[in-house]
Structures are given as C-alpha cells and as structure tokens.
Design a protein around this motif. Structure first.
Motif, PDB file in Angstrom:
ATOM      1  N   VAL A 278       0.854  -1.188   0.000  1.00 40.75           N
ATOM      2  CA  VAL A 278       0.000   0.000   0.000  1.00 40.75           C
ATOM      3  C   VAL A 278       0.892   1.240   0.000  1.00 40.75           C
ATOM      4  O   VAL A 278       1.585   1.502   0.989  1.00 40.75           O
ATOM      5  CB  VAL A 278      -0.929   0.019   1.229  1.00 40.75           C
ATOM      6  CG1 VAL A 278      -1.825   1.256   1.199  1.00 40.75           C
ATOM      7  CG2 VAL A 278      -1.770  -1.257   1.291  1.00 40.75           C
ATOM      8  N   PRO A 279       0.905   2.026  -1.074  1.00 42.37           N
ATOM      9  CA  PRO A 279       1.723   3.253  -1.090  1.00 42.37           C
ATOM     10  C   PRO A 279       0.958   4.429  -0.487  1.00 42.37           C
ATOM     11  O   PRO A 279      -0.256   4.543  -0.626  1.00 42.37           O
ATOM     12  CB  PRO A 279       1.975   3.474  -2.581  1.00 42.37           C
ATOM     13  CG  PRO A 279       0.767   2.903  -3.252  1.00 42.37           C
ATOM     14  CD  PRO A 279       0.306   1.754  -2.387  1.00 42.37           C
ATOM     15  N   ASP A 280       1.687   5.299   0.195  1.00 42.30           N
ATOM     16  CA  ASP A 280       1.133   6.585   0.617  1.00 42.30           C
ATOM     17  C   ASP A 280       2.281   7.587   0.665  1.00 42.30           C
ATOM     18  O   ASP A 280       3.444   7.218   0.439  1.00 42.30           O
ATOM     19  CB  ASP A 280       0.354   6.472   1.940  1.00 42.30           C
ATOM     20  CG  ASP A 280       1.241   6.268   3.166  1.00 42.30           C
ATOM     21  OD1 ASP A 280       2.477   6.449   3.080  1.00 42.30           O
ATOM     22  OD2 ASP A 280       0.700   5.929   4.227  1.00 42.30           O
ATOM     23  N   PRO A 281       2.030   8.867   0.937  1.00 43.55           N
ATOM     24  CA  PRO A 281       3.107   9.870   0.898  1.00 43.55           C
ATOM     25  C   PRO A 281       4.247   9.592   1.869  1.00 43.55           C
ATOM     26  O   PRO A 281       5.359  10.119   1.677  1.00 43.55           O
ATOM     27  CB  PRO A 281       2.372  11.171   1.257  1.00 43.55           C
ATOM     28  CG  PRO A 281       0.964  10.948   0.811  1.00 43.55           C
ATOM     29  CD  PRO A 281       0.700   9.501   1.081  1.00 43.55           C
ATOM     30  N   ASP A 282       4.032   8.773   2.908  1.00 44.13           N
ATOM     31  CA  ASP A 282       5.093   8.483   3.875  1.00 44.13           C
ATOM     32  C   ASP A 282       6.003   7.343   3.434  1.00 44.13           C
ATOM     33  O   ASP A 282       7.037   7.109   4.053  1.00 44.13           O
ATOM     34  CB  ASP A 282       4.481   8.141   5.232  1.00 44.13           C
ATOM     35  CG  ASP A 282       3.711   9.319   5.831  1.00 44.13           C
ATOM     36  OD1 ASP A 282       4.120  10.467   5.573  1.00 44.13           O
ATOM     37  OD2 ASP A 282       2.714   9.075   6.525  1.00 44.13           O
ATOM     38  N   GLY A 283       5.621   6.591   2.421  1.00 45.09           N
ATOM     39  CA  GLY A 283       6.439   5.472   1.985  1.00 45.09           C
ATOM     40  C   GLY A 283       5.582   4.311   1.516  1.00 45.09           C
ATOM     41  O   GLY A 283       4.400   4.469   1.165  1.00 45.09           O
ATOM     42  N   LEU A 284       6.177   3.114   1.523  1.00 49.67           N
ATOM     43  CA  LEU A 284       5.483   1.886   1.130  1.00 49.67           C
ATOM     44  C   LEU A 284       5.174   1.071   2.380  1.00 49.67           C
ATOM     45  O   LEU A 284       6.048   0.844   3.213  1.00 49.67           O
ATOM     46  CB  LEU A 284       6.345   1.060   0.172  1.00 49.67           C
ATOM     47  CG  LEU A 284       6.671   1.692  -1.187  1.00 49.67           C
ATOM     48  CD1 LEU A 284       7.627   0.803  -1.965  1.00 49.67           C
ATOM     49  CD2 LEU A 284       5.396   1.924  -1.998  1.00 49.67           C
ATOM     50  N   THR A 298       6.785  -0.890   7.251  1.00 47.89           N
ATOM     51  CA  THR A 298       6.876   0.353   6.490  1.00 47.89           C
ATOM     52  C   THR A 298       8.298   0.581   6.004  1.00 47.89           C
ATOM     53  O   THR A 298       9.266   0.388   6.749  1.00 47.89           O
ATOM     54  CB  THR A 298       6.432   1.544   7.357  1.00 47.89           C
ATOM     55  OG1 THR A 298       5.069   1.363   7.737  1.00 47.89           O
ATOM     56  CG2 THR A 298       6.554   2.852   6.591  1.00 47.89           C
ATOM     57  N   LEU A 299       8.401   0.984   4.749  1.00 48.47           N
ATOM     58  CA  LEU A 299       9.676   1.410   4.178  1.00 48.47           C
ATOM     59  C   LEU A 299       9.523   2.882   3.813  1.00 48.47           C
ATOM     60  O   LEU A 299       8.860   3.219   2.826  1.00 48.47           O
ATOM     61  CB  LEU A 299      10.010   0.581   2.942  1.00 48.47           C
ATOM     62  CG  LEU A 299      11.378   0.832   2.310  1.00 48.47           C
ATOM     63  CD1 LEU A 299      12.495   0.490   3.285  1.00 48.47           C
ATOM     64  CD2 LEU A 299      11.531   0.005   1.031  1.00 48.47           C
ATOM     65  N   PRO A 300      10.092   3.792   4.607  1.00 50.20           N
ATOM     66  CA  PRO A 300       9.881   5.226   4.358  1.00 50.20           C
ATOM     67  C   PRO A 300      10.677   5.710   3.148  1.00 50.20           C
ATOM     68  O   PRO A 300      11.593   5.043   2.658  1.00 50.20           O
ATOM     69  CB  PRO A 300      10.385   5.865   5.648  1.00 50.20           C
ATOM     70  CG  PRO A 300      11.398   4.905   6.184  1.00 50.20           C
ATOM     71  CD  PRO A 300      10.917   3.537   5.797  1.00 50.20           C
ATOM     72  N   GLY A 301      10.322   6.905   2.682  1.00 57.17           N
ATOM     73  CA  GLY A 301      11.042   7.512   1.573  1.00 57.17           C
ATOM     74  C   GLY A 301      10.203   7.549   0.317  1.00 57.17           C
ATOM     75  O   GLY A 301       9.132   6.940   0.220  1.00 57.17           O
ATOM     76  N   SER A 302      10.695   8.293  -0.656  1.00 57.03           N
ATOM     77  CA  SER A 302       9.995   8.440  -1.928  1.00 57.03           C
ATOM     78  C   SER A 302      10.375   7.266  -2.831  1.00 57.03           C
ATOM     79  O   SER A 302      11.336   7.327  -3.594  1.00 57.03           O
ATOM     80  CB  SER A 302      10.370   9.775  -2.584  1.00 57.03           C
ATOM     81  OG  SER A 302       9.701   9.936  -3.806  1.00 57.03           O
ATOM     82  N   ARG A 303       9.608   6.198  -2.716  1.00 49.77           N
ATOM     83  CA  ARG A 303       9.897   4.963  -3.449  1.00 49.77           C
ATOM     84  C   ARG A 303       8.641   4.447  -4.135  1.00 49.77           C
ATOM     85  O   ARG A 303       7.529   4.598  -3.636  1.00 49.77           O
ATOM     86  CB  ARG A 303      10.433   3.877  -2.513  1.00 49.77           C
ATOM     87  CG  ARG A 303      11.835   4.120  -1.955  1.00 49.77           C
ATOM     88  CD  ARG A 303      12.211   2.966  -1.038  1.00 49.77           C
ATOM     89  NE  ARG A 303      13.621   2.965  -0.683  1.00 49.77           N
ATOM     90  CZ  ARG A 303      14.103   3.505   0.426  1.00 49.77           C
ATOM     91  NH1 ARG A 303      13.270   4.125   1.269  1.00 49.77           N
ATOM     92  NH2 ARG A 303      15.389   3.450   0.696  1.00 49.77           N
ATOM     93  N   ASP A 304       8.832   3.808  -5.275  1.00 54.33           N
ATOM     94  CA  ASP A 304       7.771   3.097  -5.977  1.00 54.33           C
ATOM     95  C   ASP A 304       8.191   1.643  -6.136  1.00 54.33           C
ATOM     96  O   ASP A 304       9.384   1.348  -6.318  1.00 54.33           O
ATOM     97  CB  ASP A 304       7.520   3.689  -7.366  1.00 54.33           C
ATOM     98  CG  ASP A 304       7.048   5.134  -7.304  1.00 54.33           C
ATOM     99  OD1 ASP A 304       6.267   5.448  -6.385  1.00 54.33           O
ATOM    100  OD2 ASP A 304       7.473   5.935  -8.169  1.00 54.33           O
TER     101      ASP A 304
END
Length: 454
Positions: A278-284, A298-304
C-alpha cells in the motif's frame, strides 16, 4: 471361577477387529506406492515446477534416477515424505512441451507404477489488440496463432491475467467514458497423461465484476488467483479496494471483501499471497490480508514498487532523490534495500529473475528525441549487459515481463517514425534475456502480459 467360560467368547470377539486391523496393515504395507496427485506448482528458483503427491513416503534419490524428462533438461526432486517437488534448473530454455516418464521407489524399496505425462509450463501471450471498432483481448498460443477471448469493446484500458492462470480481469470503457469490470474464466490443460494429450484452452463468456460502472480502476492478482480491485467514481471521494477470492472452480467471484486501507497510488498483491503493498506519501507499507492478524511493515522515503521477483519477499524498488536522480534498489526480507543503480535517466520498467540475481531495466534519456536502452544488472549492482533499443519507444503505461521458462522478456514497443508523422501502433516484442536480441510480432497492441500456465 464361575462365569469365566463366558469371558472367553467375549475376548475372542473383541480380538477379531484387532487381528483384522493387523492383517489389513500388513497387506497395505505390501502394496506398492501410488501417485495420488500431480500438478503445477509456483516456481521461485527455476523456470517451472511440479508438485507430486504419493500414497507413501518416497525416496527422492530413486525418483531422481528413475524418472526422465524429454528434452533432457536439468531438474531436481526436492522435499521428503509423500509430497515432493520436481523443479527445473534456472537458465534453461523451453521450446516445446516436456514428456515426463515418472518412476521410482518408496522408502521400503517398493516400485511406483511407471507413468508418462505431457507438461507444458510455458506461459501464453495475452494482449489488448486493436480492432475495427475498438479493442479486444486476445491470446497468442504456442503455435503462433491468436485467439480472441473477449468481445470488441470501445477500449480496454486495464487488463490483468490472474496469477494462477485461471482467467483474465479487465476494464472496458463504454462510450460515456465509464468503466465496466469483467472477469473471463480460462481452463488450461498444460499437464496431462501422455495418452490423453494437451488440449486447447477453453474460454468462458465474460462475467461482470461488480454491479456498477466506475470512473477509474486498478487491478492486481497473485499466484493464488486472488484479485484486488481498486476503483472509484465521481460520486464518491477517494477509492475503494476489494479483495476477490477464487471460487471452488477456480474462477473469481463477482463480489469480495472490502479492504480498510487508502492508498496514494496502485495497491499490489504480493505474488505469493497473504499481503498487499500500500503506497502513501510516507512510503510503502506492507499490510497483511485477512484472515491473518493485522501487521504493518513500512519502508519510508519516496519509493515506488517497480517489479516483483519470483522468490518470496524480493522486489525491485525505484527511489526518487531530491536532486532528480533515480536509483534501483533490491529489497529482501530482513535487510535494508540494496542500491543496484543510480543515475539521471528515467526508469520506465524493470523485471528480475529468482531473488534478483539478474535485473533488467528500461531506461529513457533525452527530451527532444528520447533514447530507450536496456540495462542488465546482477544482485550486487554490476552491469552484465547494456543495449540501446534504437528506433523504439515504450508504450506508455506498460511494463516489462520476464518468463524464466523461455528466457524471454515481453514488452510493448512502438516504432519511432518522423516527428510530424502519426504515431505507429505498439507491437509485442520478445527480447532474449541473455543476448538482448529483439523479435517483434506483427500485431497492433496497447498492452501485453504473460498468461501463466494454469
């Protein structure tokens, strides 16, 4: 003692079932083992696997020496007891169905009745094909022939094969711009006794997935044949996510259970099942699915999430940096993401083998005349190969799909023409996973996928 003679007949009567049980046990022990089940199994370490179930614990070494594959591909029998896995070694190319001569002994040395099977673990090619009046779902069989599996709809913006090969889920767009969701059941016979042979794929009529039209939809499936439907409409704020589990006949039901999470982008089911990304602005976020106890990682950061690897828990991530660079990362259970590549090019698609031993990435560089190239990395980030795909561009919104059974990558590429010319339609293109040689197929498509062998 008075009454003792009455006990002797009673004891004799009680002893009869015990004696019969002993005799039955001895007879069963002398019976040879039987093959009680043989079916396709998800393969994580090679191109394909079969799950065999026997009536007795078997000797894997005996199965290894007594069984034969034609063509003679390298394989191993894994496991113990009465359930074993036949796994093909990685790096082999399948060009035809396999004949399996199955023979061996159980742990007592009794021989299994020999049997012969035909097995074709190769996936078929699924595509959204341009037709007069709109688009149509079609399957390309192993002999090169194309078969329609849906009506011609005005447009098919979304199509996803079910991960167990039992069907296809799709969204068709009607003239008003609304989407209708469908499932199409498929029955494949890719494993059968030699005398019976392999049959053609059977196609069921499209079934509505949900009663109402929607404005947008995203679909995801896993190897269990479960389907995640993420959709929304203009009347409702945000989106809803439903998990649709297969029926007893293998096809998905028309209704599912609603999932509680809101996402900032597409949600993806883990291939092995049990969880969803589940992606959201805080990470994956990795969320467990019901009926398992709720748990979030949770894996924080700007990741896809760029692509899944066949081995459970492995995936390739695309990370966005503040200075506009991008990096590819390999994520594994219990470890921090490992950076494989860092650069300024746009990463438009990726795929990986096994647990990330090889990672393929499509890169785009330049603005006026963007150049498409293929980069191959190993799990340490070392470059194994690189090739410019001159004259091609990726069809927007499509991905890169790896088939370990044929050692091929599948992608929808559009030939580049003159700047002022009308864009040519995309074509299915097969790329050799080792040499990176291209082979295009004559078909106008907007999407391509591998349909797993069910």
């Amino acid at each position: 003692m008075p009454g003792a003679p009455l006990h002797r007949p009673l004891l004799a009567v009680l002893a009869v079932p015990a004696v019969l049980a002993v005799i039955q046990q001895q007879l069963l022990l002398r019976l040879p083992p039987r093959l009680e089940g043989l079916g396709n199994a998800p393969a994580s370490s090679g191109p394909a696997a079969l799950q065999a179930r026997f009536s007795r614990p078997m000797d894997p070494a005996s199965l290894q020496s007594g069984s034969r594959l034609d063509p003679p591909l390298a394989h191993r029998w894994l496991g113990s007891g009465d359930s074993l896995l036949l796994s093909l070694a990685e790096g082999q190319t399948l060009r035809q169905p396999l004949q399996l001569d199955l023979a061996g002994k159980d742990r007592r040395g009794l021989a299994l009745a020999a049997s012969r099977w035909l097995w074709d673990p190769r996936p078929r090619l699924l595509a959204v094909v341009s037709q007069t009046g709109g688009e149509q779902l079609q399957i390309r069989d192993h002999d090169g022939r194309w078969r329609p599996i849906s009506p011609v709809w005005p447009a098919i913006p979304v199509a996803v094969p079910l991960g167990d090969g039992s069907g296809v889920a799709a969204a068709s767009r009607d003239p008003s711009g609304q989407l209708r969701l469908w499932t199409i059941g498929l029955r494949q016979r890719n494993l059968a006794p030699l005398a019976r042979g392999l049959g053609a794929i059977q196609i069921a009529p499209p079934q509505p997935l949900g009663p109402a039209a929607v404005t947008f939809a995203h679909l995801s499936s896993n190897r269990r044949g479960e389907l995640l439907v993420q959709s929304g409409s203009l009347e409702e704020a945000g989106s809803t996510a439903m998990l649709v589990r297969p029926r007893s006949d293998g096809r998905p039901q028309g209704q599912g259970s609603r999932l509680p999470w809101q996402a900032s982008g597409p949600m993806l089911l883990l291939p092995g099942g049990g969880s969803v990304v589940v992606p959201d602005p805080d990470g994956l976020h990795l969320e467990t699915l019901p009926p398992r106890q709720p748990r979030r990682q949770t894996l924080p950061g700007s990741r896809d999430l760029s692509s899944f690897c066949p081995q459970a828990g492995r995936a390739v991530l695309l990370r966005h940096w503040p200075d506009f660079r991008r990096s590819l990362e390999l994520v594994e259970p219990g470890r921090a993401p490992q950076q494989l590549w860092l650069g300024t090019q746009a990463v438009v698609a990726s795929a990986c083998s096994r647990g990330g031993e090889r990672v393929w990435a499509l890169l785009v560089e330049g603005r006026g005349a963007p150049e498409l190239s293929m980069l191959v990395l190993d799990r340490r980030g070392r470059t194994l190969a690189r090739r410019r795909l001159d004259g091609w561009e990726l069809e927007p919104g499509t991905g890169l799909h790896y088939d370990p059974s044929s050692e091929q990558l599948l992608v929808a590429l559009r030939p580049l023409g003159a700047i002022d010319a009308r864009p040519a339609p995309a074509q299915p293109v097969l790329i050799d996973a080792v040499s990176l040689e291209l082979r295009s197929l004559a078909r106008a498509v907007s999407q391509v996928h591998w349909l797993p062998a069910g």
